[in-house]
Design a protein around this motif. Sequence first.
Motif, PDB file in Angstrom:
ATOM      1  N   LYS A   1      -3.077 -21.298  40.812  1.00  0.00           N
ATOM      2  CA  LYS A   1      -2.462 -20.138  41.479  1.00  0.00           C
ATOM      3  C   LYS A   1      -2.916 -18.830  40.825  1.00  0.00           C
ATOM      4  O   LYS A   1      -3.166 -17.834  41.501  1.00  0.00           O
ATOM      5  N   THR A   2      -3.013 -18.848  39.505  1.00  0.00           N
ATOM      6  CA  THR A   2      -3.473 -17.647  38.772  1.00  0.00           C
ATOM      7  C   THR A   2      -4.897 -17.279  39.200  1.00  0.00           C
ATOM      8  O   THR A   2      -5.197 -16.118  39.473  1.00  0.00           O
ATOM      9  N   GLU A   3      -5.752 -18.297  39.270  1.00  0.00           N
ATOM     10  CA  GLU A   3      -7.138 -18.062  39.693  1.00  0.00           C
ATOM     11  C   GLU A   3      -7.184 -17.551  41.137  1.00  0.00           C
ATOM     12  O   GLU A   3      -7.939 -16.636  41.478  1.00  0.00           O
ATOM     13  N   ALA A   4      -6.320 -18.136  41.999  1.00  0.00           N
ATOM     14  CA  ALA A   4      -6.266 -17.698  43.403  1.00  0.00           C
ATOM     15  C   ALA A   4      -5.857 -16.228  43.481  1.00  0.00           C
ATOM     16  O   ALA A   4      -6.433 -15.456  44.260  1.00  0.00           O
ATOM     17  N   ASN A   5      -4.896 -15.828  42.661  1.00  0.00           N
ATOM     18  CA  ASN A   5      -4.463 -14.427  42.688  1.00  0.00           C
ATOM     19  C   ASN A   5      -5.554 -13.481  42.201  1.00  0.00           C
ATOM     20  O   ASN A   5      -5.696 -12.377  42.713  1.00  0.00           O
TER      21      ASN A   5
END
Length: 515
Positions: free
Chosen positions: A183-187
């Motif tokens: 999720k962090t990478e997606a953000n």
Amino acid sequence: MSNIKILWVDDEIDLLKPHILFLEKKNYTISTCQSGADALEDVDKNSYDIVFLDENMPGLTGLETLTEIKAKRPNLPVVMITKSEEEYLMEEAIGSKIADYLIKPVNPNQILLSLKKNLDHSRLVSEKTTANYQQEFRKIAMDMAMVNSYEEWVSLYKRLLYWELELENIEDVGMVEILESQKTEANTQFGKFVEKNYTDWFSDDDAPVMSHTMFRELVVPELQKNKPTLLVVIDNLRYDQWMAIEDAVNVHYKTRDEVPYCSILPTATQYARNAIFAGLMPAEMEKLYPKYWKNDTDEGGKNLHEADFLHEQIRRLGLDIKWEYHKISSLKAGRQLAQNFRSQKDNDLTVVVYNFVDILSHSKTEMEVIKELASNDKAYRSLTKSWFRNSPLLEIIQQSQQLGFKLLLTTDHGTINVKNPSKVIGDKETSLNLRYKTGRSLSYEAKEVFAVKKPGDVHLPSINMSSSFIFAKDDLFFAYPNNYNHYVSYYRNTYQHGGISLEEMIIPFVVLEPK
């Protein structure tokens, strides 16, 4: 499996010897008795993991025994076994919260399946979920590198949320951490995408539906004469929070359509919600309706004129409708509307803005008890669900269903759990929000923000000639160098909004029809 203890109650237990031997070979421990009365005595004295209970016995019937067992041990799973397929028996048994229902003659594998379903269920689900997510993890990682449109980001975000909700029910901390990093990478990637495309959306025919176009594009087509519509705007509701309360709504309404739309920047109530009701971007609101619009540095409430903005938008769109607007910011006001909701039945459109979730996110910053209750996204969803199930808003939705209202449920923006500080310096006129700043001579870490030097480019007002806007990306929050450590420890792991993230910008608009 040797620790699993089973009580099998049947007045013809001798006929079940082959089944019992089969299970003992699988290392289950079986105790038996031949009447309901004996079973109740046994349950008092011994601890069992599950009970197999014959329905048709002399003396106490299976259903009577079931009721007594549940009174003594409410959490002890009971599997009802019966010769009869009569519906009333099934309904009685299910109403008494049986774990399973088997029709005689039963074969040993049916028994084994029932045991696995009831006693091994969480382990099996956990293993399967973990294996499935590991497979999907690689696919999501590959797809993330290719995403190039708002629609694709919506699809990817919903996949991440699906897995987040699946993994929250299992005990694999490692998997949850892997999902968090994904999720962090997606953000991070979504932040780059917004920075590159956001300005163009205001002149692009393929732009996503945004706050200022949402009413015209999504609400107006749903309005029908002689069919009342209820538009509920729950302030600050993230997509995962909608998913958490959807079951409770679906008791009364069936979801017909779900259209994730995009909050404007800043993803803050003052900007996004005013834009919904005005059907205009903030720069246009300031220009056309200066008496209704307030900038960050102006005194007074920033969302006091939503009904006025809506009145102007309805007039501009030439809609001939009867409508009312209600803003609920307290339990008392919510109860009052729930009690008097029948009075809305002759409206074409009833708008309810409900402010609880926003209050909850601000309370998390200020109150230790809420910090404890909403320590992470899973807990925050759970708290939202608990509030909703006991709120006047659910009563309002129940009443609207009974009166035949169509329901449109949405929000103005989401919120993100902020973890890391980003240093910023500004003068006394700089706005106070932690996820965006507007002001003169702002100093900041360029790579950590989306900076807009000319607010007019994104249809935002300029407080003065040299004002700019900066929007925090990822899970960052802005902190001033003075009193830095205290400030950082106070705001870290709180829910904030105003910046760029999947959680803040991709938000639900749901069309529901009464059941």
